[in-house]
Write an enzyme that holds these catalytic residues in place. Sequence first.
Site, PDB file in Angstrom:
ATOM      1  N   HIS A 160       5.476  -4.308   8.946  1.00  0.00           N
ATOM      2  CA  HIS A 160       6.361  -5.282   8.275  1.00  0.00           C
ATOM      3  C   HIS A 160       7.762  -5.284   8.885  1.00  0.00           C
ATOM      4  CE1 HIS A 160       3.325  -5.465   5.120  1.00  0.00           C
ATOM      5  NE2 HIS A 160       4.015  -6.434   4.536  1.00  0.00           N
ATOM      6  N   CYS A 182      -1.507  -1.606  10.279  1.00  0.00           N
ATOM      7  CA  CYS A 182      -0.749  -1.047   9.166  1.00  0.00           C
ATOM      8  C   CYS A 182      -0.685   0.461   9.378  1.00  0.00           C
ATOM      9  CB  CYS A 182      -1.491  -1.384   7.869  1.00  0.00           C
ATOM     10  SG  CYS A 182      -0.792  -0.660   6.390  1.00  0.00           S
ATOM     11  N   ASN A 183       0.514   0.979   9.510  1.00  0.00           N
ATOM     12  CA  ASN A 183       0.673   2.427   9.712  1.00  0.00           C
ATOM     13  C   ASN A 183       0.165   3.197   8.502  1.00  0.00           C
ATOM     14  OD1 ASN A 183       2.790   2.911  12.226  1.00  0.00           O
ATOM     15  ND2 ASN A 183       3.024   0.927  11.263  1.00  0.00           N
ATOM     16  N   CYS A 237       6.440   0.765  10.416  1.00  0.00           N
ATOM     17  CA  CYS A 237       5.668  -0.078   9.491  1.00  0.00           C
ATOM     18  C   CYS A 237       5.671  -1.466  10.120  1.00  0.00           C
ATOM     19  CB  CYS A 237       6.346  -0.110   8.119  1.00  0.00           C
ATOM     20  SG  CYS A 237       5.724  -1.384   6.990  1.00  0.00           S
ATOM     21  N   TYR A 255       0.828  -1.207   0.000  1.00  0.00           N
ATOM     22  CA  TYR A 255       0.000   0.000   0.000  1.00  0.00           C
ATOM     23  C   TYR A 255       0.867   1.264   0.000  1.00  0.00           C
ATOM     24  CZ  TYR A 255      -4.290  -2.520   1.563  1.00  0.00           C
ATOM     25  OH  TYR A 255      -5.397  -3.330   1.676  1.00  0.00           O
ATOM     26  N   GLY A 256       2.033   1.151   0.592  1.00  0.00           N
ATOM     27  CA  GLY A 256       2.809   2.330   0.968  1.00  0.00           C
ATOM     28  C   GLY A 256       3.340   3.191  -0.159  1.00  0.00           C
TER      29      GLY A 256
HETATM   30  N1  DGL Z   1       2.594  -2.848   6.983  1.00  0.00           N
HETATM   31  C1  DGL Z   1       2.233  -1.602   6.437  1.00  0.00           C
HETATM   32  C2  DGL Z   1       2.539  -0.450   7.391  1.00  0.00           C
HETATM   33  O1  DGL Z   1       2.605  -0.650   8.587  1.00  0.00           O
HETATM   34  C3  DGL Z   1       2.560  -1.189   5.055  1.00  0.00           C
HETATM   35  C4  DGL Z   1       3.248  -1.999   4.077  1.00  0.00           C
HETATM   36  C5  DGL Z   1       2.866  -1.625   2.664  1.00  0.00           C
HETATM   37  O2  DGL Z   1       1.858  -2.140   2.213  1.00  0.00           O
HETATM   38  O3  DGL Z   1       3.556  -0.818   2.038  1.00  0.00           O
HETATM   39  O4  DGL Z   1       2.686   0.667   6.971  1.00  0.00           O
END
Ligand code: DGL
Length: 273
Positions: free
Chosen positions: A186, A76-77, A184, A45-46
């Site tokens: 991840h 997810c941030n 994040c 998403y980022g």
């Molecule tokens: N895990 C997600 C976050 O905390 C974002 C990862 C992504 O989709 O770019 O921002």
Amino acid sequence: MNAFDNRPIAIFDSGLGGLSVLACALELLPDERFVYLADLANAPYGERPIEEIQALVADDINLLLSHDVKAVVVACNTATAASVAHLRELHPELPIIGMEPAAKVAAEKCGGKCAVLATPATLSLGMFKKLREQLRDQIQIVAVPCPGLSNMIDHDASPEELRDYLYELIDPEDTTFTSLVLGCTHYVLISKLVQSFYPNHSIISGNEGAVRHLANILQERKICAQHLAPEGDNRVQYLCTTADPAILDKMDKVTGFAKQNQVWINAFMPQNK
Ligand code: DGL
């Protein structure tokens, strides 16, 4: 009135990062059940425009609500920064817990100067700018966008690849930074590795804070689950993905997670996405 609610809590992310939040929730909330959604078909998403992230998150929430969940953790941030205010307006009765880079924890624990590692979207949105402004007198925050890093983590990049990527961004000898904030979810999955790359820095995540916040909300609203039967209750009821579920069997992070948490993973692809 029944003061218990045994419905599951939904946790979702674009990919596998939210498993780090789920692991923390399994530990800190031993009576609760969960469903997890990884929108792997649309990750990451980022690096997407905000409108796209908002549309994807709206679909994620609708899908999770079809599972009769009692609360949602936006693990997810990026999704939080893009959507959480709007989601709370749309679903005023639903407890929605978001994530933000744990710069406050860095300010309390270390002070000085911290690097916030996060997706480009998280760092460009108002929530982060506000946080930096709020903490201006307590800590100097340097934004470090990490394009592509969450994707590398979802797809099991090697420790060497991850180290090379990070060393391009932050020199491990640069001790003008006291701490690195993993902004994040991840990155939290590889926090031990990050600590080994940066032995002289504090590595900070917001996962525990978010799960404790969730616990408080469940208590305030009197919607905690009853004590679980010791056997035969699968605490992670579903692990869903919008990609082909077979992909999960090939992902070391998922299989490792299942083994470590002794959960049986019931993977499926939701129909309505
Ligand atoms: N895990 C997600 C976050 O905390 C974002 C990862 C992504 O989709 O770019 O921002």
